[in-house]
Design an enzyme around this catalytic site. Structure first.
Site, PDB file in Angstrom:
ATOM      1  N   ALA A 156       0.837  -1.205   0.000  1.00  0.00           N
ATOM      2  CA  ALA A 156       0.000   0.000   0.000  1.00  0.00           C
ATOM      3  C   ALA A 156       0.869   1.250   0.000  1.00  0.00           C
ATOM      4  O   ALA A 156       0.601   2.222  -0.726  1.00  0.00           O
ATOM      5  CB  ALA A 156      -0.932   0.001   1.205  1.00  0.00           C
ATOM      6  N   TYR A 157       1.912   1.247   0.810  1.00  0.00           N
ATOM      7  CA  TYR A 157       2.830   2.387   0.880  1.00  0.00           C
ATOM      8  C   TYR A 157       3.535   2.585  -0.460  1.00  0.00           C
ATOM      9  O   TYR A 157       3.652   3.726  -0.944  1.00  0.00           O
ATOM     10  CB  TYR A 157       3.843   2.139   1.996  1.00  0.00           C
ATOM     11  CG  TYR A 157       4.824   3.268   2.203  1.00  0.00           C
ATOM     12  CD1 TYR A 157       4.452   4.403   2.922  1.00  0.00           C
ATOM     13  CD2 TYR A 157       6.124   3.192   1.710  1.00  0.00           C
ATOM     14  CE1 TYR A 157       5.351   5.436   3.133  1.00  0.00           C
ATOM     15  CE2 TYR A 157       7.027   4.214   1.923  1.00  0.00           C
ATOM     16  CZ  TYR A 157       6.634   5.343   2.628  1.00  0.00           C
ATOM     17  OH  TYR A 157       7.530   6.363   2.829  1.00  0.00           O
ATOM     18  N   ILE A 158       3.989   1.510  -1.062  1.00  0.00           N
ATOM     19  CA  ILE A 158       4.669   1.604  -2.360  1.00  0.00           C
ATOM     20  C   ILE A 158       3.722   2.167  -3.412  1.00  0.00           C
ATOM     21  O   ILE A 158       4.085   3.054  -4.195  1.00  0.00           O
ATOM     22  CB  ILE A 158       5.187   0.218  -2.798  1.00  0.00           C
ATOM     23  CG1 ILE A 158       6.200  -0.325  -1.790  1.00  0.00           C
ATOM     24  CG2 ILE A 158       5.808   0.290  -4.181  1.00  0.00           C
ATOM     25  CD1 ILE A 158       7.394   0.538  -1.558  1.00  0.00           C
ATOM     26  N   LYS A 161       3.169   5.979  -2.737  1.00  0.00           N
ATOM     27  CA  LYS A 161       4.303   6.847  -3.042  1.00  0.00           C
ATOM     28  C   LYS A 161       4.606   6.885  -4.540  1.00  0.00           C
ATOM     29  O   LYS A 161       5.084   7.904  -5.057  1.00  0.00           O
ATOM     30  CB  LYS A 161       5.523   6.414  -2.236  1.00  0.00           C
ATOM     31  CG  LYS A 161       5.375   6.673  -0.738  1.00  0.00           C
ATOM     32  CD  LYS A 161       5.107   8.150  -0.430  1.00  0.00           C
ATOM     33  CE  LYS A 161       5.108   8.457   1.052  1.00  0.00           C
ATOM     34  NZ  LYS A 161       4.894   9.890   1.351  1.00  0.00           N
TER      35      LYS A 161
END
Length: 253
Positions: A156-158, A161
């Site tokens: 999710a973070y990847i 970003k």
């Protein structure tokens, strides 16, 4: 004080801690009048008092970047307080859980995307509108090395970003002819509350990441803030649509 940002009015989101708080100090030291935006008013008040005691000009506004009206209010407050908006550092973000993709809950995905992507989206629109009304400006979005490469168990973070990188490039292309530059910083592992939480819940993670970083260490938040200050300054007028890694060489590996 230096003069890298002398006379500029700069809005900083996520300014109550970590890279955001470091940016408040660095930008103020470089001569900017800063408006600090975040959810925790007690920390904002303390930081504004600190900057003023050091001879800077600073104000704060309580803002949740996931709420579009809050983002508009933060920009409006900046313009009403200092007359214009020259620069913005869209820094607010969350890390989420380090969980394999197939086990990650929708609640984690939604929270990460809401802050890290919609938060930038909510802020960049009124920022651009304010800059168009006053002859241009510069915006820096805080992405991550995770916006350029993959990191295990952080899907999710990847994704979020990477989306910030795409939004940065799209906005840079759209507004370059109207005097607005839009760039991003892509920090490597940086000392902050978010990383402290990650490292605390994942023993050995910091050592693993640092072993893959040629400089072999975790960055201090001031190092990221200094890169953002340069991107917001007039020292790089032909630079837009760039994602600047500040990562000790991590993505070269």
């Amino acid at each position: 004080m230096s003069d890298l940002l002398s006379g500029k009015v700069v809005l900083i989101t996520g300014a109550s801690s970590g890279i955001g708080a470091a940016a408040a100090r660095v930008f103020s030291q470089e001569g900017a009048r800063v408006v600090l935006a975040a959810r925790r008013e007690d920390r904002l008040t303390e930081l504004v008092d600190e900057l003023k005691a050091a001879g800077g000009e600073a104000a704060h506004v309580v803002c949740d970047v996931t709420v579009a009206a809050d983002a508009v209010r933060a920009v409006d407050f900046t313009v009403s307080t200092y007359g214009r908006l020259d620069g913005a550092f869209n820094n607010a973000g969350v890390g989420g859980d380090r969980t394999p993709l197939h086990l990650m809950g929708d609640d984690v995905y939604d929270a990460v995307m809401d802050t890290n992507v919609r938060g930038v989206w909510n802020c960049i629109r009124p920022e651009i509108a304010a800059m168009l009304a006053h002859g241009g400006g510069a915006i820096v979005n805080n992405s991550s090395v995770g916006g350029l490469v993959a990191i295990p168990a952080a899907s999710a973070y990847i994704a979020a970003k990477h989306a910030v990188v795409g939004l940065t490039r799209a906005a840079a292309d759209e507004y370059a002819g109207q005097g607005i530059r839009v760039n991003a910083v892509a920090p490597g592992t940086t000392r902050s509350e978010i990383t402290a939480d990650w490292f605390g819940r994942n023993p050995g993670l910091e050592e693993m990441v640092n072993s893959r970083t040629p400089q072999g260490r975790t960055a201090e938040p001031e190092e990221i803030a200094s890169a953002a200050a340069w991107l917001l300054s007039d020292r790089c007028p032909f630079l837009t649509g760039t994602v600047l890694p500040v990562d000790g060489g991590f993505i070269n590996q």
